[in-house]
Write a protein that holds these residues in place. Structure first.
Motif: not given
Length: 511
Positions: A332-337, A357-362, A402-410
């Motif tokens: 994603t763009v965030l991964h590149v940044a 929370f988006d994951l790379t292929l690995d 940011e991960m703490w502030r906005n944890p992923p929904t169930t």
């Protein structure tokens, strides 16, 4: 190497030392032959230790020159370096700088290098080898990353330090070390991610390491890295060699290797050239005159990697691109940044809704990417008042906050096992903060927890809290899938963080 030893020549005295028969003479000669190599080893080790003291002994400074590396002055002995390295021999011989009275000649590392860089720690290892003939191990604070789950055998700092040592060995003309470090880089190139091979290929090209260049070109040619990015990061002839290898593998016809550039590729290249010039208006004009979109051009990925932060912000404000789009490599763009590690770019993306929370292929998040490219030396560096904040730590802190502030929904997608462990540790941190609150401020903490409907189960000795309804985090349910476990962790974390009372309780201890 100029150092050579001939033990046999030193045994000539033994033939005339004894006259009591040939057998006695031969036995004496044999005994001396066995003893002398040991003496040489002891002598050489002693010499190495004595010369090593010149590098560490602060009592008496016998240095006659200085080399400034990353702002730090390193004292050197020109006679030793001249004898051990042809580079330094030629440098000191042609040096015509006028000497100031009671002053030593100074050399700046940046001026000694035609390109690239050699850091302070890498130079000290090379310097130690030139003095002692022994190669020290790489210091952990510059050759490992701050990701505790990393094996440190192929992370960014490990590769970067090996590249620096290879480059320094080549520039300072130490051929045996060039050969040694080239073998290390060959091992790295075979197992690391394709984008990390680029820096190895650059140093291999400049140091004329043929086998390493060939392996790196083949590895990148078989990857999904796009040609435009390769042109940005590699020397022209190297990028062209990779294109040629790709054409051969695609066409199979070595007689017809003219690349077929489609009209769409030409438009995409012009859009990226406009971004290189920080000309967003020109980019908008190119978009309006063609049927290419920002997403098709991966314009946000390109801007996040190479453009000025202001340009990234302007492209984001157009709201014409999917901020969570993945490129051909699955980033994603965030991964590149995160690979670039520019705080202003990362915060712009997070403000526009980039999903941390988006994951790379690995299986890495943007925070993992930052951690695996950050050295402990940089992460733990102290910032003096008035100095610029530590960018490496700032990027990691922003992404993790940011991960703490906005944890992923169930109902989010299934997370990796590594992510589950990360959520587990964050949850333990929150629960034990609340456990401390219940000890020091029992009434206020109980009220906050009742409103949040969250019961704590501390895993630290001395802070045990009665378990009410929720399952202990350390209990193992063989019927629980990773998805169910992630949902349990996330639900519990949300309960701990969702009320103002709980947040107020946390703030007493975080601040």
């Amino acid at each position: 190497m100029a150092d050579s030893y001939e033990p046999s020549s030193s045994l000539s005295f033994t033939s005339s030392s004894y006259t009591n028969g040939s057998q006695s003479c031969n036995m004496s000669t044999s005994s001396a032959s066995e003893a002398l190599p040991s003496l040489e080893v002891i002598s050489l080790n002693k010499l190495s230790s004595n010369l090593a003291q010149l590098l560490v002994d602060d009592g008496c400074d016998y240095t006659d020159a200085e080399i400034i590396v990353e702002g730090v002055s390193v004292g050197i002995h020109r006679c030793i370096l001249s004898a051990r390295s042809r580079f330094f021999h030629d440098l000191f011989q042609k040096d015509e700088k006028p000497l100031i009275e009671d002053s030593k000649p100074k050399y700046h590392m940046d001026e000694l290098l035609p390109y690239g860089k050699v850091g302070y720690e890498a130079f000290l290892i090379l310097l130690s080898y030139l003095y002692t003939g022994k190669l020290k191990s790489s210091p952990a604070d510059v050759s490992t990353c701050v990701d505790n789950s990393c094996a440190h055998d192929a992370c960014g700092p490990a590769i970067d330090f090996a590249v620096q040592l290879t480059y320094a060995s080549y520039i300072f003309q130490i051929p045996e070390l060039v050969s040694l470090f080239q073998r290390h880089l060959l091992n790295y190139a075979a197992k690391i991610l394709a984008e990390n091979v680029i820096q190895i290929l650059v140093v291999a090209f400049h140091c004329q390491l043929g086998p390493l260049v060939t392996q790196c070109i083949d590895r990148i040619a078989r990857s999904d890295l796009d040609s435009v990015s390769l042109e940005k990061e590699l020397p022209y002839e190297v990028a062209e060699s990779i294109k040629l290898v790709r054409l051969k593998s695609q066409s199979g016809d070595e007689q017809n290797l003219v690349p077929d550039i489609s009209p769409c590729d030409k438009r995409i290249k012009r859009i990226r050239q406009a971004l290189d010039s920080d000309d967003v208006e020109l980019m908008k004009l190119l978009l309006s005159e063609s049927d290419v979109t920002l997403d098709e051009a991966n314009a946000l990925h390109y801007a996040a990697a190479y453009c000025d932060p202001k340009t990234v912000s302007e492209v984001l404000n157009l709201s014409l691109a999917d901020i969570n789009l993945r490129n051909s490599c699955g980033y994603t763009v965030l991964h590149v940044a995160a690979m670039r590690k520019d705080p202003s770019v990362i915060i712009s993306l997070l403000d526009k809704g980039a999903w941390p929370f988006d994951l790379t292929l690995d299986g890495r998040t943007a925070a993992n990417i930052c951690r695996r490219s950050t050295r402990p030396k940089d992460y733990h560096a102290k910032t003096e008042p008035g100095q610029e904040a530590n960018k490496d730590r700032l990027c990691i802190d922003m992404l993790e906050r940011e991960m703490w502030r906005n944890p992923p929904t169930t109902d989010s997608s299934i997370l990796s096992l590594a992510m589950a462990d990360d959520l587990h540790m964050k949850l333990l941190y929150l629960e034990n903060r609340v456990a401390i609150a219940r000890i020091i401020f029992p009434t206020e903490a109980r009220l906050a927890m009742d409103i949040a409907n969250a019961d704590t189960t501390s895993e630290f000795s001395g802070l045990s809290i009665p378990k009410v309804s929720n399952k202990n985090l350390r209990e193992v349910d063989l019927n629980e899938t990773p998805s169910m476990q992630n949902k349990r962790f996330i639900s519990r974390m949300q309960a701990l963080m969702k009320t103002g009372y709980s947040c107020l309780t946390f703030s007493f201890f975080v601040s």
